[in-house]
Design a protein around this motif. Structure first.
Motif, PDB file in Angstrom:
ATOM      1  N   LEU A  77       5.900  -4.162 -12.856  1.00 11.41           N
ATOM      2  CA  LEU A  77       6.273  -2.967 -12.094  1.00 11.41           C
ATOM      3  C   LEU A  77       5.074  -2.040 -12.012  1.00 11.41           C
ATOM      4  CD1 LEU A  77       9.806  -2.168 -13.571  1.00 11.41           C
ATOM      5  CD2 LEU A  77       9.300  -2.840 -11.223  1.00 11.41           C
ATOM      6  N   GLY A  78       4.793  -1.535 -10.826  1.00 12.46           N
ATOM      7  CA  GLY A  78       3.678  -0.611 -10.651  1.00 12.46           C
ATOM      8  C   GLY A  78       2.320  -1.266 -10.467  1.00 12.46           C
ATOM      9  N   ALA A  79       2.280  -2.586 -10.404  1.00 15.51           N
ATOM     10  CA  ALA A  79       0.997  -3.293 -10.260  1.00 15.51           C
ATOM     11  C   ALA A  79       0.416  -3.149  -8.866  1.00 15.51           C
ATOM     12  CB  ALA A  79       1.155  -4.770 -10.614  1.00 15.51           C
ATOM     13  N   GLY A  80       1.261  -2.857  -7.862  1.00 15.27           N
ATOM     14  CA  GLY A  80       0.765  -2.684  -6.502  1.00 15.27           C
ATOM     15  C   GLY A  80       1.249  -3.734  -5.523  1.00 15.27           C
ATOM     16  N   LYS A  81       2.298  -4.459  -5.872  1.00  7.88           N
ATOM     17  CA  LYS A  81       2.807  -5.531  -5.001  1.00  7.88           C
ATOM     18  C   LYS A  81       3.270  -4.997  -3.647  1.00  7.88           C
ATOM     19  CE  LYS A  81       5.874  -6.856  -8.023  1.00  7.88           C
ATOM     20  NZ  LYS A  81       5.600  -5.911  -9.115  1.00  7.88           N
ATOM     21  N   THR A  82       4.070  -3.949  -3.667  1.00  9.21           N
ATOM     22  CA  THR A  82       4.582  -3.407  -2.402  1.00  9.21           C
ATOM     23  C   THR A  82       3.470  -2.729  -1.617  1.00  9.21           C
ATOM     24  OG1 THR A  82       6.800  -3.186  -3.345  1.00  9.21           O
ATOM     25  CG2 THR A  82       6.334  -1.910  -1.357  1.00  9.21           C
ATOM     26  N   THR A  83       2.554  -2.050  -2.290  1.00 10.45           N
ATOM     27  CA  THR A  83       1.408  -1.437  -1.604  1.00 10.45           C
ATOM     28  C   THR A  83       0.612  -2.511  -0.872  1.00 10.45           C
ATOM     29  OG1 THR A  83       1.259   0.333  -3.233  1.00 10.45           O
ATOM     30  CG2 THR A  83      -0.744  -0.134  -1.963  1.00 10.45           C
ATOM     31  N   TRP A  84       0.368  -3.638  -1.542  1.00  5.82           N
ATOM     32  CA  TRP A  84      -0.375  -4.734  -0.924  1.00  5.82           C
ATOM     33  C   TRP A  84       0.398  -5.306   0.265  1.00  5.82           C
ATOM     34  CZ3 TRP A  84       0.205  -9.927   0.068  1.00  5.82           C
ATOM     35  CH2 TRP A  84      -0.966 -10.603   0.433  1.00  5.82           C
TER      36      TRP A  84
END
Length: 150
Positions: free
Chosen positions: A35-42
């Motif tokens: 969670l918070g690693a940036g999956k959705t941002t990417w």
């Protein structure tokens, strides 16, 4: 392949480079990380680079959201987080066979994934630093990894 990212802009550049390599080709991309690693941002940046006009947000509660790429092909975004422990076939095959399909938390539906897929893992570091691991699992996805490296 291991890629070090030091800013959100570098994360966006990584997504844009992948978009150039995969445009006009159907592909499943698994996207894993905490969670918070940036999956959705990417995923948002990948979709934008592929011409998706709508706002891409996490499909955590709906599981699947579908959009249109600039070329008219589908862009599917699956969040499999809530599918842990579900063993039934969920009918994702249509999503896997057309356009681009990005799957967050893919290990929860591992047995339903197609053989040829691009596997991306994002490991969160300090501040905006990330380590991305990218692996092709099939002919086309291996071509993407090799082309990215060149």
């Amino acid at each position: 392949m291991r890629i070090e990212i030091h800013s959100i802009e570098e994360t966006r550049e990584f997504a844009r480079k992948i978009a150039k390599l995969i445009e006009n080709h159907p592909l499943v991309i698994t996207l894993d990380g905490d969670l918070g690693a940036g999956k959705t941002t990417w995923t948002k940046e990948l979709g934008k680079a592929l011409g998706v006009k709508n706002v891409i947000n996490s499909p955590t509660f709906t599981i699947l959201k579908s959009y249109k790429q600039g070329n008219g092909q589908p862009f599917h975004h699956i969040d499999a987080y809530r599918l842990e422990g579900i063993s039934q076939d969920l009918g994702f095959e249509d999503c896997f066979d057309e356009g681009i399909c990005v799957i967050e938390w893919s290990h929860f539906i591992e047995d339903q994934l197609p053989e040829d897929r691009l596997c991306i893992s994002i490991e969160e570091g300090m501040d905006e630093n990330r380590v991305i691991t990218m692996e092709g699992r099939g002919w086309f996805s291996n071509q993407i990894v090799e082309a990215y490296h060149d």
